[in-house]
Design an enzyme around this catalytic site. Structure first.
Site, PDB file in Angstrom:
ATOM      1  N   ASN A  17      76.756  61.857 -29.966  1.00 33.97           N
ATOM      2  CA  ASN A  17      75.821  61.861 -28.380  1.00 33.97           C
ATOM      3  C   ASN A  17      75.425  62.997 -27.677  1.00 33.97           C
ATOM      4  O   ASN A  17      76.366  63.477 -27.258  1.00 33.97           O
ATOM      5  CB  ASN A  17      76.531  60.374 -27.773  1.00 33.97           C
ATOM      6  CG  ASN A  17      75.572  60.467 -26.159  1.00 33.97           C
ATOM      7  OD1 ASN A  17      73.890  61.590 -25.952  1.00 33.97           O
ATOM      8  ND2 ASN A  17      75.847  59.700 -25.263  1.00 33.97           N
ATOM      9  N   TRP A  18      74.360  63.659 -28.143  1.00 31.58           N
ATOM     10  CA  TRP A  18      74.240  65.494 -27.330  1.00 31.58           C
ATOM     11  C   TRP A  18      73.418  65.511 -26.209  1.00 31.58           C
ATOM     12  O   TRP A  18      74.283  66.535 -25.839  1.00 31.58           O
ATOM     13  CB  TRP A  18      73.568  65.689 -28.722  1.00 31.58           C
ATOM     14  CG  TRP A  18      73.419  66.082 -30.459  1.00 31.58           C
ATOM     15  CD1 TRP A  18      74.857  65.324 -30.426  1.00 31.58           C
ATOM     16  CD2 TRP A  18      73.892  67.241 -30.915  1.00 31.58           C
ATOM     17  NE1 TRP A  18      74.701  65.675 -31.961  1.00 31.58           N
ATOM     18  CE2 TRP A  18      73.733  66.343 -31.878  1.00 31.58           C
ATOM     19  CE3 TRP A  18      71.934  67.570 -31.153  1.00 31.58           C
ATOM     20  CZ2 TRP A  18      73.256  67.441 -33.204  1.00 31.58           C
ATOM     21  CZ3 TRP A  18      71.322  68.589 -32.206  1.00 31.58           C
ATOM     22  CH2 TRP A  18      71.935  68.291 -33.097  1.00 31.58           C
ATOM     23  N   LYS A  19      73.408  64.727 -25.490  1.00 31.47           N
ATOM     24  CA  LYS A  19      73.158  64.342 -24.065  1.00 31.47           C
ATOM     25  C   LYS A  19      72.339  65.184 -23.893  1.00 31.47           C
ATOM     26  O   LYS A  19      71.095  65.846 -24.682  1.00 31.47           O
ATOM     27  CB  LYS A  19      73.898  64.652 -23.127  1.00 31.47           C
ATOM     28  CG  LYS A  19      75.645  62.896 -22.860  1.00 31.47           C
ATOM     29  CD  LYS A  19      76.935  63.373 -22.620  1.00 31.47           C
ATOM     30  CE  LYS A  19      78.053  62.140 -22.980  1.00 31.47           C
ATOM     31  NZ  LYS A  19      78.318  61.961 -21.715  1.00 31.47           N
ATOM     32  N   HIS A 104      73.747  53.872 -21.105  1.00 30.60           N
ATOM     33  CA  HIS A 104      74.821  54.482 -21.146  1.00 30.60           C
ATOM     34  C   HIS A 104      74.985  54.730 -20.161  1.00 30.60           C
ATOM     35  O   HIS A 104      74.523  54.179 -19.087  1.00 30.60           O
ATOM     36  CB  HIS A 104      74.145  56.157 -21.834  1.00 30.60           C
ATOM     37  CG  HIS A 104      75.902  57.028 -21.787  1.00 30.60           C
ATOM     38  ND1 HIS A 104      75.817  58.078 -20.791  1.00 30.60           N
ATOM     39  CD2 HIS A 104      76.465  57.835 -22.946  1.00 30.60           C
ATOM     40  CE1 HIS A 104      77.216  58.524 -21.386  1.00 30.60           C
ATOM     41  NE2 HIS A 104      77.566  58.025 -22.661  1.00 30.60           N
ATOM     42  N   GLU A 106      75.858  57.071 -17.891  1.00 33.75           N
ATOM     43  CA  GLU A 106      75.164  58.273 -17.215  1.00 33.75           C
ATOM     44  C   GLU A 106      74.214  57.362 -16.484  1.00 33.75           C
ATOM     45  O   GLU A 106      72.802  58.176 -15.729  1.00 33.75           O
ATOM     46  CB  GLU A 106      75.052  59.226 -17.889  1.00 33.75           C
ATOM     47  CG  GLU A 106      76.535  60.215 -18.275  1.00 33.75           C
ATOM     48  CD  GLU A 106      76.965  61.104 -19.040  1.00 33.75           C
ATOM     49  OE1 GLU A 106      75.861  61.112 -19.494  1.00 33.75           O
ATOM     50  OE2 GLU A 106      78.347  60.914 -19.240  1.00 33.75           O
ATOM     51  N   GLU A 176      82.795  51.435 -23.392  1.00 30.20           N
ATOM     52  CA  GLU A 176      83.124  53.048 -23.035  1.00 30.20           C
ATOM     53  C   GLU A 176      83.467  53.093 -21.147  1.00 30.20           C
ATOM     54  O   GLU A 176      82.557  53.788 -20.784  1.00 30.20           O
ATOM     55  CB  GLU A 176      81.380  54.104 -22.757  1.00 30.20           C
ATOM     56  CG  GLU A 176      81.396  54.348 -24.468  1.00 30.20           C
ATOM     57  CD  GLU A 176      79.902  55.786 -24.557  1.00 30.20           C
ATOM     58  OE1 GLU A 176      80.427  56.199 -24.924  1.00 30.20           O
ATOM     59  OE2 GLU A 176      79.855  55.563 -23.557  1.00 30.20           O
ATOM     60  N   GLY A 182      83.520  62.532 -20.636  1.00 31.71           N
ATOM     61  CA  GLY A 182      83.539  63.603 -20.158  1.00 31.71           C
ATOM     62  C   GLY A 182      84.594  63.998 -19.538  1.00 31.71           C
ATOM     63  O   GLY A 182      85.003  65.548 -18.946  1.00 31.71           O
ATOM     64  N   SER A 221      86.128  60.574 -24.086  1.00 38.74           N
ATOM     65  CA  SER A 221      86.744  61.837 -24.757  1.00 38.74           C
ATOM     66  C   SER A 221      87.688  61.216 -26.206  1.00 38.74           C
ATOM     67  O   SER A 221      88.110  61.687 -26.047  1.00 38.74           O
ATOM     68  CB  SER A 221      88.376  62.087 -23.436  1.00 38.74           C
ATOM     69  OG  SER A 221      87.112  62.254 -22.158  1.00 38.74           O
ATOM     70  N   GLY A 242      80.573  62.306 -27.339  1.00 34.97           N
ATOM     71  CA  GLY A 242      80.007  62.849 -26.732  1.00 34.97           C
ATOM     72  C   GLY A 242      80.424  64.466 -27.180  1.00 34.97           C
ATOM     73  O   GLY A 242      79.716  65.146 -27.880  1.00 34.97           O
TER      74      GLY A 242
HETATM   75  P1  PGA Z   1      82.408  62.321 -24.304  1.00 38.58           P
HETATM   76  O1  PGA Z   1      81.249  61.238 -24.335  1.00 38.58           O
HETATM   77  O2  PGA Z   1      83.161  62.484 -25.447  1.00 38.58           O
HETATM   78  O3  PGA Z   1      82.451  63.506 -24.107  1.00 38.58           O
HETATM   79  O4  PGA Z   1      83.077  61.502 -22.913  1.00 38.58           O
HETATM   80  C1  PGA Z   1      81.440  59.964 -24.523  1.00 38.58           C
HETATM   81  C2  PGA Z   1      79.679  59.500 -24.333  1.00 38.58           C
HETATM   82  O5  PGA Z   1      79.402  59.650 -22.938  1.00 38.58           O
HETATM   83  O6  PGA Z   1      79.411  58.555 -24.739  1.00 38.58           O
END
Ligand code: PGA
Length: 267
Positions: A17-19, A104, A106, A176, A182, A221, A242
């Protein structure tokens, strides 16, 4: 906790997931780098999810028969209409997109993405031959209040409400924990494994024995250093990655850790 009795062993899946990272030209470079590393990797499904504007560049770079599939980070439930700033399933399909991340944390947190919206999007996605990756997870406050199971169960029930059971082969669920995204604070394999087993049992309750074939990814993470221990848990079928997915080497190492067998001919 005793692991769920799996009738079907799902094929592992690792999703990057490149966000909101990577312009179209950055995307070409990173995609090329990833492809070079993974092109001979077998026995696992791999997906990258760049931002919408980078999907055409990724699609072009991957080519038609790539071992890596393309995913999007969101979509609208409607086919088209007066929805400023939104993107529909058919628009994604045009660029070879096969997966779509939905709900997600976020988006739940910053964009008012409710489980009801996620449910409508998941149903729409399979209608356009897109595989939904439905995300759930508790916040730190909820975990500390011992509400993890209740929160995750309720998110799954409402995010999958009305999902057509004949399409469950297409469905992917991602657990998640919000406090692990993150932050560098990864759930221990045991913490994650426990929730995954509960999710598996719930999916079997909702969809019957075929629920044992739904892939449940862990996200939060995930790094090359912790991936193998997480993937060894019986109900963890892959990872939603991520930060580490923006580094081709790290992403490759996570993929290797998630593969069921590490055949030496691929080294
Ligand atoms: P992260 O993000 O690996 O940077 O914790 C995971 C995600 O939000 O899908």
């Amino acid at each position: 906790m005793t692991p769920s009795k799996k009738v079907i062993t799902p094929r592992p899946l690792v999703v990057g997931n490149w966000k909101m990272h990577k312009t179209a030209s950055d995307t070409r470079d990173l995609t090329q780098d990833i492809v070079k590393r993974v092109e001979r990797v077998a026995n696992i499904d791999m997906v990258i999810c760049p931002p919408f504007t980078s999907l055409p560049a990724a699609h072009e770079t991957l080519g038609r028969h790539s071992v890596i599939a393309l995913g999007a980070q969101n979509m609208h439930a409607a086919k088209e209409g007066a929805f400023t700033g939104e993107i529909s399933g058919p628009m994604l399909r045009e660029f070879g997109v096969r997966y779509v991340i939905l709900g997600h944390s976020e988006r739940r947190q910053f964009d008012n993405e409710t489980s009801e919206k996620v449910a409508a999007k998941a149903i729409s996605a399979v209608g356009y031959h897109l595989r939904p990756i439905v995300c759930v997870g508790e916040t730190l406050t909820q975990r500390e209040a011992d509400e993890t199971t209740a929160v995750v169960e309720s998110q799954i029930r409402s995010s999958l409400s009305g999902f057509p059971s004949e399409q469950i082969d297409e469905l992917v669920v991602a657990y998640e924990p919000v406090w692990a995204i993150g932050t560098g604070k990864v759930a221990t394999p045991r913490q994650a494994g426990e929730v995954h087993t509960k999710i598996r049992k719930l999916l079997i309750k909702i969809f019957g024995p075929k629920g044992s074939g739904i892939r449940i990814l862990y996200g939060g993470s995930v790094k090359p250093e912790n991936a193998a221990a997480l993937m060894a848990e019986p109900d963890i079928d892959g990872a939603l990655v991520g930060g580490a997915s923006l580094d081709a080497r790290a992403f490759f190492d996570i993929i290797e850790a998630a593969r069921p067998t590490r055949a030496s001919e691929h080294d």
